[in-house]
Write a protein that holds these residues in place. Structure first.
Motif, PDB file in Angstrom:
ATOM      1  N   ALA A 125       9.833   7.555  -6.978  1.00 21.04           N
ATOM      2  CA  ALA A 125      11.070   8.113  -6.713  1.00 21.04           C
ATOM      3  C   ALA A 125      11.110   9.595  -6.463  1.00 21.04           C
ATOM      4  O   ALA A 125      11.884   9.998  -5.658  1.00 21.04           O
ATOM      5  CB  ALA A 125      11.981   7.947  -8.091  1.00 21.04           C
ATOM      6  N   VAL A 126       9.978  10.396  -7.218  1.00 24.63           N
ATOM      7  CA  VAL A 126      10.000  11.678  -7.044  1.00 24.63           C
ATOM      8  C   VAL A 126       8.687  12.316  -6.344  1.00 24.63           C
ATOM      9  O   VAL A 126       8.583  13.460  -5.768  1.00 24.63           O
ATOM     10  CB  VAL A 126      10.382  12.577  -8.373  1.00 24.63           C
ATOM     11  CG1 VAL A 126      11.823  12.087  -9.029  1.00 24.63           C
ATOM     12  CG2 VAL A 126       9.429  12.359  -9.408  1.00 24.63           C
ATOM     13  N   TYR A 127       7.656  11.346  -6.513  1.00 25.55           N
ATOM     14  CA  TYR A 127       6.305  11.606  -6.004  1.00 25.55           C
ATOM     15  C   TYR A 127       5.612  10.391  -5.675  1.00 25.55           C
ATOM     16  O   TYR A 127       5.942   9.381  -5.916  1.00 25.55           O
ATOM     17  CB  TYR A 127       5.584  12.923  -6.648  1.00 25.55           C
ATOM     18  CG  TYR A 127       4.929  12.035  -8.080  1.00 25.55           C
ATOM     19  CD1 TYR A 127       3.659  11.480  -8.034  1.00 25.55           C
ATOM     20  CD2 TYR A 127       5.691  11.656  -9.246  1.00 25.55           C
ATOM     21  CE1 TYR A 127       2.987  10.662  -9.122  1.00 25.55           C
ATOM     22  CE2 TYR A 127       5.228  10.844 -10.346  1.00 25.55           C
ATOM     23  CZ  TYR A 127       3.870  10.561 -10.247  1.00 25.55           C
ATOM     24  OH  TYR A 127       3.430   9.702 -11.324  1.00 25.55           O
ATOM     25  N   GLY A 128       4.436  10.610  -4.950  1.00 20.42           N
ATOM     26  CA  GLY A 128       3.683   9.358  -4.644  1.00 20.42           C
ATOM     27  C   GLY A 128       2.374   9.933  -4.321  1.00 20.42           C
ATOM     28  O   GLY A 128       1.962  11.300  -4.453  1.00 20.42           O
ATOM     29  N   ARG A 129       1.452   9.245  -4.396  1.00 18.00           N
ATOM     30  CA  ARG A 129       0.029   9.504  -3.974  1.00 18.00           C
ATOM     31  C   ARG A 129      -0.100  10.527  -2.885  1.00 18.00           C
ATOM     32  O   ARG A 129      -1.042  11.303  -2.851  1.00 18.00           O
ATOM     33  CB  ARG A 129      -0.908   8.127  -3.527  1.00 18.00           C
ATOM     34  CG  ARG A 129      -2.252   8.260  -3.352  1.00 18.00           C
ATOM     35  CD  ARG A 129      -3.096   8.737  -4.594  1.00 18.00           C
ATOM     36  NE  ARG A 129      -4.614   8.854  -4.117  1.00 18.00           N
ATOM     37  CZ  ARG A 129      -5.276   9.403  -4.946  1.00 18.00           C
ATOM     38  NH1 ARG A 129      -5.072  10.358  -5.989  1.00 18.00           N
ATOM     39  NH2 ARG A 129      -6.670   9.506  -4.436  1.00 18.00           N
ATOM     40  N   THR A 130       0.389  10.369  -1.785  1.00 16.80           N
ATOM     41  CA  THR A 130       0.426  11.414  -0.725  1.00 16.80           C
ATOM     42  C   THR A 130       1.502  12.048  -0.592  1.00 16.80           C
ATOM     43  O   THR A 130       1.911  12.968   0.301  1.00 16.80           O
ATOM     44  CB  THR A 130      -0.061  10.906   0.669  1.00 16.80           C
ATOM     45  OG1 THR A 130       1.151   9.816   0.959  1.00 16.80           O
ATOM     46  CG2 THR A 130      -1.363   9.978   0.426  1.00 16.80           C
ATOM     47  N   ALA A 131       2.575  11.875  -1.387  1.00 19.69           N
ATOM     48  CA  ALA A 131       4.067  12.578  -1.335  1.00 19.69           C
ATOM     49  C   ALA A 131       4.049  13.636  -2.367  1.00 19.69           C
ATOM     50  O   ALA A 131       4.542  13.543  -3.484  1.00 19.69           O
ATOM     51  CB  ALA A 131       5.131  11.765  -1.554  1.00 19.69           C
ATOM     52  N   VAL A 132       3.312  14.672  -2.210  1.00 22.59           N
ATOM     53  CA  VAL A 132       3.324  15.835  -3.259  1.00 22.59           C
ATOM     54  C   VAL A 132       3.234  17.125  -2.609  1.00 22.59           C
ATOM     55  O   VAL A 132       3.172  17.407  -1.381  1.00 22.59           O
ATOM     56  CB  VAL A 132       2.164  15.733  -4.289  1.00 22.59           C
ATOM     57  CG1 VAL A 132       1.866  14.511  -5.117  1.00 22.59           C
ATOM     58  CG2 VAL A 132       0.669  15.899  -3.228  1.00 22.59           C
TER      59      VAL A 132
END
Length: 240
Positions: A125-132
């Motif tokens: 929801a707020v971050y992911g492996r490559t969503a930082v």
């Protein structure tokens, strides 16, 4: 003005007559005057559960072993997060501005606020492996810390007894807010609160109000960019 924008205030102090409560009340007033719709999560008054555990997931993907990030992603996608987590996550995702307000205890936030972060900053929801960082899922939102201390300002600094306040707050600034993509504004720190007397506390409240009135002009704190660290994710996986 911030007409149509939403602010979420998350406060963590067990005493309803504390100076932190006064800071919170001032923030509600100032932000509302700027046009924000203000939501307050008073964690201690809510008796918010601080520990993350299997009970956070109503329909676990794996009943034999708890992998927190995988269960969070699954529960977020399936809509099966525990109700208290789901409510707070909805508040977070709806907010344009997040204020975390707390007394500095043992060089960090109270456990209840750390628990709120652990449980509500849900993977997927707020971050992911490559969503930082610049690709974090909370990009476009602003965040601000309001901290109170018992020690005077001269106790903090690069060569002071307690070290630099920027270093103390780095785990929140960089490791939580910046990591999830938020624009992190300079913190407000009220020093020496128990010892400055009524006039000193009134001055601190006044300076806090001025800090909030300057929101649109506060420079963002510098944050790293994932794109500048191509090897940060390990072999075989790159940020896109």
């Amino acid at each position: 003005m911030a007409e149509g924008q939403r602010a979420l205030i998350v406060s963590a102090h067990p005493e309803p007559t504390s100076f932190q409560a006064a800071l919170r009340a001032a923030a509600v007033e100032e932000l509302a005057a700027q046009g924000f719709a203000v939501q307050v999560s008073d964690l201690c008054a809510m008796d918010f559960k601080a520990t993350l555990g299997p009970e956070d997931f109503n329909d676990p993907r794996d009943t034999t072993r708890l992998n927190v990030s995988l269960e969070q992603r699954h529960a977020w996608q399936q809509g099966t997060l525990a109700p208290d987590v789901a409510i707070e996550l909805d508040h977070l995702l709806a907010a344009d501005l997040l204020l975390l307000m707390f007394p500095l205890w043992w060089f960090g936030p109270p456990a209840i606020l750390k628990g709120w972060i652990d449980r509500v900053f849900v993977s997927g929801a707020v971050y992911g492996r490559t969503a930082v960082f610049e690709k974090g899922r909370l990009q476009g939102k602003r965040a601000l810390l309001a901290v109170s201390t018992g020690a005077p300002s001269q106790s903090y600094g690069p060569h002071a007894l307690n070290g630099d306040m920027n270093d103390i707050l780095m785990p929140l600034h960089r490791g939580v807010l910046g990591f999830t993509g938020m624009t992190v504004l300079p913190p407000y720190v009220a020093y020496h609160v128990p010892y400055v007397g009524p006039a000193g506390r009134a001055a601190l409240l006044s300076s806090w109000r001025h800090h909030l009135r300057a929101l649109e002009h506060l420079p963002a704190l510098p944050m790293p960019r994932l794109s500048d660290h191509p090897d940060a994710l390990g072999a075989g996986e790159r940020a896109h």
